[in-house]
Design a protein around this motif. Structure first.
Motif, short mmCIF file in Angstrom:
data_model
loop_
_atom_site.label_atom_id
_atom_site.label_comp_id
_atom_site.label_asym_id
_atom_site.label_seq_id
_atom_site.Cartn_x
_atom_site.Cartn_y
_atom_site.Cartn_z
N ASP A 84 0.94 -1.30 0.03
CA ASP A 84 -0.09 0.09 -0.23
C ASP A 84 0.78 1.26 -0.09
OD1 ASP A 84 -1.94 1.95 0.52
OD2 ASP A 84 -1.75 1.60 2.64
N LEU A 85 0.71 2.14 -0.97
CA LEU A 85 1.56 3.26 -0.91
C LEU A 85 1.01 4.68 -0.79
CD1 LEU A 85 3.28 2.48 -4.53
CD2 LEU A 85 4.18 2.26 -2.29
N ASP A 86 -0.54 4.62 -0.51
CA ASP A 86 -1.27 5.87 -0.37
C ASP A 86 -1.90 5.75 0.94
OD1 ASP A 86 -3.35 4.30 -1.01
OD2 ASP A 86 -3.58 5.06 -2.84
N GLY A 87 -1.88 4.92 1.74
CA GLY A 87 -2.53 4.64 3.10
C GLY A 87 -3.84 4.40 3.24
N ASP A 88 -4.51 3.93 2.17
CA ASP A 88 -5.78 3.56 2.09
C ASP A 88 -6.18 1.86 2.24
OD1 ASP A 88 -4.98 2.32 -0.25
OD2 ASP A 88 -6.43 3.26 -1.56
N LEU A 89 -4.98 1.21 2.73
CA LEU A 89 -4.98 -0.20 3.18
C LEU A 89 -5.45 -0.85 2.00
CD1 LEU A 89 -6.20 0.04 6.75
CD2 LEU A 89 -4.05 0.27 5.88
N MET A 90 -5.31 -0.68 0.61
CA MET A 90 -5.43 -1.44 -0.47
C MET A 90 -4.30 -1.49 -1.13
SD MET A 90 -8.86 -2.13 -0.14
CE MET A 90 -9.38 -2.54 -1.83
N GLU A 91 -4.04 -2.50 -1.73
CA GLU A 91 -2.89 -2.76 -2.70
C GLU A 91 -2.48 -2.03 -3.72
OE1 GLU A 91 -5.43 -6.36 -3.40
OE2 GLU A 91 -5.22 -5.03 -1.87
N ASP A 92 -1.55 -1.11 -3.84
CA ASP A 92 -1.36 -0.40 -4.90
C ASP A 92 -0.34 -1.05 -5.90
OD1 ASP A 92 -2.55 2.05 -4.36
OD2 ASP A 92 -1.35 1.92 -2.62
N GLN A 93 0.68 -2.09 -5.36
CA GLN A 93 1.52 -2.90 -5.88
C GLN A 93 1.52 -4.27 -5.40
OE1 GLN A 93 3.61 -2.13 -8.62
NE2 GLN A 93 3.44 0.25 -8.64
N VAL A 94 1.75 -5.25 -6.39
CA VAL A 94 1.79 -6.74 -5.82
C VAL A 94 3.12 -7.34 -6.26
CG1 VAL A 94 -0.50 -6.86 -5.41
CG2 VAL A 94 0.28 -7.39 -7.61
N ILE A 95 3.78 -8.26 -5.38
CA ILE A 95 4.71 -9.22 -6.00
C ILE A 95 4.28 -10.49 -5.64
CG2 ILE A 95 6.99 -10.23 -5.68
CD1 ILE A 95 7.55 -7.25 -4.68
N GLN A 96 4.14 -11.37 -6.63
CA GLN A 96 3.52 -12.63 -6.80
C GLN A 96 4.80 -13.91 -6.95
OE1 GLN A 96 0.69 -11.96 -9.99
NE2 GLN A 96 -0.66 -11.63 -8.28
N ALA A 97 4.42 -14.97 -6.38
CA ALA A 97 5.33 -16.06 -6.59
C ALA A 97 4.42 -17.44 -6.45
CB ALA A 97 6.20 -16.19 -5.16
N ILE A 98 4.88 -18.33 -7.47
CA ILE A 98 4.15 -19.36 -7.55
C ILE A 98 5.22 -20.54 -8.11
CG2 ILE A 98 3.39 -19.10 -9.99
CD1 ILE A 98 0.65 -20.39 -8.95
N ALA A 99 5.11 -21.83 -7.55
CA ALA A 99 5.97 -22.76 -7.93
C ALA A 99 5.61 -23.46 -9.09
CB ALA A 99 6.26 -23.71 -6.80
#
Length: 230
Positions: A84-99
């Motif tokens: 969260d980059l703007d303080g609204d507790l919603m994701e603005d960026q995500v990093i994902q990982a899967i095998a």
């Protein structure tokens, strides 16, 4: 916390379209316990004072004992680091990982097309991949300066589980002295491992942090979810 996710995967000839994934918290239900859908701990920190990088560590599947066969990452589980980059507790960026087939594939950081309960695996935002380690630690560093790791690591959490149970016991005299001092406490998780996913990434790829911690330092607001295909 539950989270359903629509997942689109495309690795080589593999295509899984419009599948449903459900998130798990740390041993709050029998189904994720003992699997890599079970979130044990999550850490975010600077690798050194004044560094321009941030390290994210996701520990999954606690109590992987060294004398037993190491656990494996479930290929039906997506791990997502939300920023969260703007303080609204919603994701603005995500990093994902899967095998997949002995490797961990990473995507992002990228702005999600939708937030909250729904998400996609952003295969068009490939970050890199790394061989899943067994005994020796294998780290892959990308051309953008991102370091990636996936595999078993010793559980870093120090906790005297049996004394904790005594303290919270309804028998009020079971632990009259409360928690024990460090020199007397037992590290219940000593010798146990977790399945860890580690990303060290330049802050320039994440965006400017807007939160401030108790020390007055600028930090990212982050959380992690795991999502199982249904």
């Amino acid at each position: 916390m539950k989270k359903t996710t629509k997942c689109l995967l495309g690795f080589g000839v593999l295509v899984i379209a419009a599948t449903i994934l459900v998130s798990a918290d740390h041993i709050d239900a029998p189904s994720p316990a003992g699997t890599s859908a079970d979130i044990a701990d999550f850490y975010a920190f600077e690798p050194s004072e004044g560094s321009d990088n941030t390290v994210f560590v996701v520990d999954l599947q606690s109590n992987v004992l060294p004398d037993l066969a190491y656990g494996t990452f479930d290929e039906d589980v997506l791990t997502e680091i939300n920023i969260d980059l703007d303080g609204d507790l919603m994701e603005d960026q995500v990093i994902q990982a899967i095998a997949r087939d002995g490797r961990m594939y990473f995507f992002g950081p990228t702005a999600p097309s939708q937030t909250g309960l729904n998400s996609e695996v952003y295969t068009d935002a490939t970050l890199g991949d790394v061989e899943i380690s067994s005994n020796a630690a294998i780290v892959e560093t990308t051309s953008e300066g991102v370091s990636l790791f996936a595999g078993p690591r010793q559980d870093p959490f120090f906790f005297d589980f049996f004394q904790f149970n005594a303290v919270i016991s309804p028998e009020l005299d079971s632990a009259p002295s409360g928690f024990l001092p460090p020199e007397e406490a037992a590290d219940t998780f000593d010798g146990a491992n977790t399945m860890s996913i580690v990303v060290e990434i330049p802050n320039s790829m994440l965006g400017t942090p807007t939160a401030t911690n108790a020390l007055g330092l600028s930090v990212y607001k982050v959380w992690v979810t795991t999502n199982r295909k249904q």
